[in-house]
Motif scaffolding. Structure first.
Motif, PDB file in Angstrom:
ATOM      1  N   ILE A 189       0.792  -1.244  -0.032  1.00  0.00           N
ATOM      2  CA  ILE A 189      -0.105  -0.158  -0.054  1.00  0.00           C
ATOM      3  C   ILE A 189       0.866   1.188   0.044  1.00  0.00           C
ATOM      4  O   ILE A 189       0.404   2.175  -0.769  1.00  0.00           O
ATOM      5  CB  ILE A 189      -1.135  -0.218   1.097  1.00  0.00           C
ATOM      6  N   THR A 190       1.875   1.126   0.743  1.00  0.00           N
ATOM      7  CA  THR A 190       2.659   2.423   0.796  1.00  0.00           C
ATOM      8  C   THR A 190       3.446   2.495  -0.536  1.00  0.00           C
ATOM      9  O   THR A 190       3.431   3.759  -1.004  1.00  0.00           O
ATOM     10  CB  THR A 190       3.738   2.189   1.903  1.00  0.00           C
ATOM     11  N   SER A 191       4.048   1.409  -1.236  1.00  0.00           N
ATOM     12  CA  SER A 191       4.553   1.932  -2.256  1.00  0.00           C
ATOM     13  C   SER A 191       3.959   2.167  -3.436  1.00  0.00           C
ATOM     14  O   SER A 191       4.083   3.014  -4.288  1.00  0.00           O
ATOM     15  CB  SER A 191       5.471   0.564  -2.952  1.00  0.00           C
ATOM     16  N   SER A 213       1.235   3.834  -3.019  1.00  0.00           N
ATOM     17  CA  SER A 213       0.641   5.341  -2.939  1.00  0.00           C
ATOM     18  C   SER A 213       1.783   6.251  -3.372  1.00  0.00           C
ATOM     19  O   SER A 213       1.642   7.266  -3.871  1.00  0.00           O
ATOM     20  CB  SER A 213       0.388   5.432  -1.448  1.00  0.00           C
ATOM     21  N   VAL A 214       3.043   6.127  -3.051  1.00  0.00           N
ATOM     22  CA  VAL A 214       4.185   6.875  -3.351  1.00  0.00           C
ATOM     23  C   VAL A 214       4.299   6.794  -4.892  1.00  0.00           C
ATOM     24  O   VAL A 214       4.334   7.715  -5.576  1.00  0.00           O
ATOM     25  CB  VAL A 214       5.396   6.156  -2.832  1.00  0.00           C
ATOM     26  N   ALA A 220       1.608   6.371  -7.048  1.00  0.00           N
ATOM     27  CA  ALA A 220       0.688   7.294  -7.726  1.00  0.00           C
ATOM     28  C   ALA A 220       1.011   8.814  -7.372  1.00  0.00           C
ATOM     29  O   ALA A 220       0.702   9.530  -8.260  1.00  0.00           O
ATOM     30  CB  ALA A 220      -0.793   6.935  -6.888  1.00  0.00           C
ATOM     31  N   ALA A 221       1.576   9.228  -6.079  1.00  0.00           N
ATOM     32  CA  ALA A 221       1.878  10.573  -5.765  1.00  0.00           C
ATOM     33  C   ALA A 221       2.736  11.046  -6.838  1.00  0.00           C
ATOM     34  O   ALA A 221       2.637  11.962  -7.417  1.00  0.00           O
ATOM     35  CB  ALA A 221       2.299  10.598  -4.532  1.00  0.00           C
TER      36      ALA A 221
END
Length: 123
Positions: A77-79, A81-82, A84-85
């Motif tokens: 989820i963290t990777s 999200s990064v 996508a940002a």
């Protein structure tokens, strides 16, 4: 029947009842999550093996599968999200640059002021 035979049968029944009450014969009556411990003559809960794994009765307990970790979900989820940002920010930056390049006028609005005389002195 002989009184001696009746007396022996009566003693056998009492002995059988006494041993089943005291727990000698209850090792088959343990729950699936318990094992028989002959030292304490009771059923031992296998859940205690998580806290005290060196207990001798834990060798008889069925091995519990290790608890599944959700660390991989957190990392995914963290990777994502990064990623996508970064893609959104990069797309916006490219869009702004393209917009600036298309709307920039290359024609001059004011005339160039001419100077008198040559820029470089002649020899």
């Amino acid at each position: 029947m002989d009184t001696n035979t009746l007396f022996c049968a009566f003693c056998g029944i009492i002995l059988l009842a006494a041993t089943s009450i005291s727990g000698v014969n209850t090792q088959n009556s343990c729950r699936p999550s318990e094992v028989w411990n002959p030292d304490i003559e009771e059923c031992f809960p296998c859940s205690s093996c998580l806290q005290y794994p060196k207990t001798p009765s834990c060798e008889k307990c069925p091995r519990l599968p290790p608890a599944q970790s959700d660390a991989w979900r957190l990392a995914a989820i963290t990777s994502l999200s990064v990623l996508a940002a970064v893609l959104v920010f990069g797309g916006l930056l490219i869009g702004v640059v393209v917009h600036k390049c298309r709307t920039k006028r290359s024609t001059l609005r004011e005339p160039i002021e001419e100077t008198t005389g040559p820029l470089y002195p002649l020899p």
